[in-house]
Enzyme design. Structure first.
Site, PDB file in Angstrom:
ATOM      1  N   THR A  47      99.568  78.033  85.941  1.00 25.59           N
ATOM      2  CA  THR A  47      99.794  79.350  86.524  1.00 25.59           C
ATOM      3  C   THR A  47     101.105  79.375  87.292  1.00 25.59           C
ATOM      4  O   THR A  47     101.559  78.344  87.804  1.00 25.59           O
ATOM      5  CB  THR A  47      98.682  79.743  87.531  1.00 25.59           C
ATOM      6  OG1 THR A  47      98.791  78.923  88.692  1.00 25.59           O
ATOM      7  CG2 THR A  47      97.309  79.613  86.921  1.00 25.59           C
ATOM      8  N   GLU A  48     101.681  80.572  87.374  1.00 24.11           N
ATOM      9  CA  GLU A  48     102.929  80.742  88.127  1.00 24.11           C
ATOM     10  C   GLU A  48     102.745  80.405  89.600  1.00 24.11           C
ATOM     11  O   GLU A  48     103.690  79.986  90.271  1.00 24.11           O
ATOM     12  CB  GLU A  48     103.425  82.189  87.991  1.00 24.11           C
ATOM     13  CG  GLU A  48     103.821  82.566  86.581  1.00 24.11           C
ATOM     14  CD  GLU A  48     104.104  84.039  86.457  1.00 24.11           C
ATOM     15  OE1 GLU A  48     104.663  84.624  87.404  1.00 24.11           O
ATOM     16  OE2 GLU A  48     103.758  84.624  85.408  1.00 24.11           O
ATOM     17  N   ASN A  49     101.533  80.620  90.119  1.00 20.60           N
ATOM     18  CA  ASN A  49     101.307  80.363  91.543  1.00 20.60           C
ATOM     19  C   ASN A  49     100.952  78.905  91.840  1.00 20.60           C
ATOM     20  O   ASN A  49     100.662  78.560  92.978  1.00 20.60           O
ATOM     21  CB  ASN A  49     100.233  81.307  92.108  1.00 20.60           C
ATOM     22  CG  ASN A  49      98.928  81.252  91.352  1.00 20.60           C
ATOM     23  OD1 ASN A  49      98.908  81.152  90.135  1.00 20.60           O
ATOM     24  ND2 ASN A  49      97.818  81.314  92.062  1.00 20.60           N
ATOM     25  N   HIS A  86     104.942  76.621  94.270  1.00 15.46           N
ATOM     26  CA  HIS A  86     105.359  77.723  93.408  1.00 15.46           C
ATOM     27  C   HIS A  86     106.687  77.422  92.710  1.00 15.46           C
ATOM     28  O   HIS A  86     106.863  77.716  91.514  1.00 15.46           O
ATOM     29  CB  HIS A  86     105.482  78.971  94.291  1.00 15.46           C
ATOM     30  CG  HIS A  86     105.798  80.235  93.566  1.00 15.46           C
ATOM     31  ND1 HIS A  86     104.875  80.895  92.796  1.00 15.46           N
ATOM     32  CD2 HIS A  86     106.937  80.971  93.493  1.00 15.46           C
ATOM     33  CE1 HIS A  86     105.427  81.983  92.292  1.00 15.46           C
ATOM     34  NE2 HIS A  86     106.672  82.047  92.688  1.00 15.46           N
ATOM     35  N   SER A  89     106.219  75.148  89.839  1.00 15.09           N
ATOM     36  CA  SER A  89     105.612  75.870  88.729  1.00 15.09           C
ATOM     37  C   SER A  89     106.688  76.555  87.881  1.00 15.09           C
ATOM     38  O   SER A  89     106.675  76.479  86.651  1.00 15.09           O
ATOM     39  CB  SER A  89     104.618  76.912  89.259  1.00 15.09           C
ATOM     40  OG  SER A  89     104.060  77.644  88.194  1.00 15.09           O
TER      41      SER A  89
END
Length: 217
Positions: A47-49, A86, A89
Site C-alpha cells: 500500500t502507498e501508506n 510512506h 513505500s
C-alpha cells in the site's frame, strides 16, 4: 455494478496474480482483490501508506482504525505483514519493485493509455496522486472497471478523452463483460464473462477487438 459482480471480477484478478508477486491494490474496487487469494498463496500486497504482506477486509465490529489500506478502509493483517515509512513505500513504487498494480479507471485506450484521476468535472479534486507513480513504476498494470459508463458508452476507447494518468501502461482490463489484454498489435479478448458473443461485445466497443480465447465463442 452489484457487490456480487464486483467480487467476481476481483476473484478473477486474484486468480491471475502469480505466486510470489509484489502487488499494489488501488483505491476502490481493486481493494476487494485482497479477499480472494487462496490461503496458501504467497503474495506480497503493498500500500502507498506503508504496508507489505497479506491482509483482508476487517470484519464488521472488529475494525481497528489504526490499520487501514490506501483507501482508508479497515483491514486485518495476516501473519508476516509489516509496516514502513510512506516515503519507502513510494520508493518501491518509483523504483520498479512492484510486479503488478491493480487500479480502477474512467477510461482506457486501445494503446493502453490510462485515465483514472479526473473527469474534467468542476467539483473534482485536481490531484493525480500515487496512480501516476504506479502507472509508470509497476511492471504490469491491471485495470478493474465496468465496461460501460452511466450513459451506456464504452470506457474502452480508441483514445482517452479525460486527462491521462499514464501512457501505454495498461497490460490487462477486467470488466463485467469480458477480460481484455492490450498487446502491441491490438486489443485481445481473453475471456468473456457475460452471456454474450464476440459479435455482440464488439457492438459495444468503438475499437476493433480480436478473440484470443481458450475456447471458441
Amino acid at each position: 455494478m452489484s457487490i456480487e459482480i464486483r467480487n467476481q471480477i476481483a476473484a478473477r484478478v486474484a486468480r491471475d496474480i502469480p505466486e510470489g508477486a509484489y502487488v499494489n491494490l488501488g483505491i476502490g474496487l481493486p481493494t476487494l482483490v485482497a479477499n480472494h487469494f487462496d490461503a496458501d498463496k504467497e503474495v506480497f500486497l503493498h500500500t502507498e501508506n506503508g504496508i507489505l504482506g497479506r491482509w483482508v477486509a476487517a470484519e464488521q465490529g472488529h475494525e481497528d482504525w489504526d490499520l487501514i489500506n490506501a483507501g482508508k478502509e479497515p483491514i486485518a493483517l495476516l501473519p508476516g505483514a509489516s509496516f514502513f515509512h510512506h516515503a519507502d513505500s513510494f520508493g518501491m513504487m518509483r523504483g520498479g519493485h512492484l510486479d503488478i498494480c491493480v487500479l480502477g479507471a474512467y477510461q482506457v485506450s486501445a494503446k493502453g493509455d490510462l485515465a483514472n484521476w479526473h473527469t474534467d468535472s468542476p467539483n473534482a479534486v485536481p490531484a493525480v496522486g500515487g496512480a501516476m507513480d504506479l502507472a509508470v513504476g509497476a511492471k504490469k498494470v491491471y485495470i478493474i472497471m465496468e465496461l460501460l459508463n452511466k450513459k451506456g458508452e464504452s470506457k474502452l476507447l480508441e483514445q482517452c478523452s479525460y486527462p491521462v494518468t499514464g501512457l501505454e501502461c495498461v497490460s490487462r482490463v477486467y470488466t463485467d463483460y469480458a477480460t481484455f489484454e492490450i498487446e502491441p498489435d491490438g486489443v485481445k479478448v481473453i475471456e468473456i464473462v457475460k452471456d454474450i458473443s464476440i459479435t455482440e461485445l464488439q457492438k459495444l466497443i468503438p475499437i476493433l477487438i480480436q478473440p484470443k480465447l481458450k475456447t471458441a465463442v
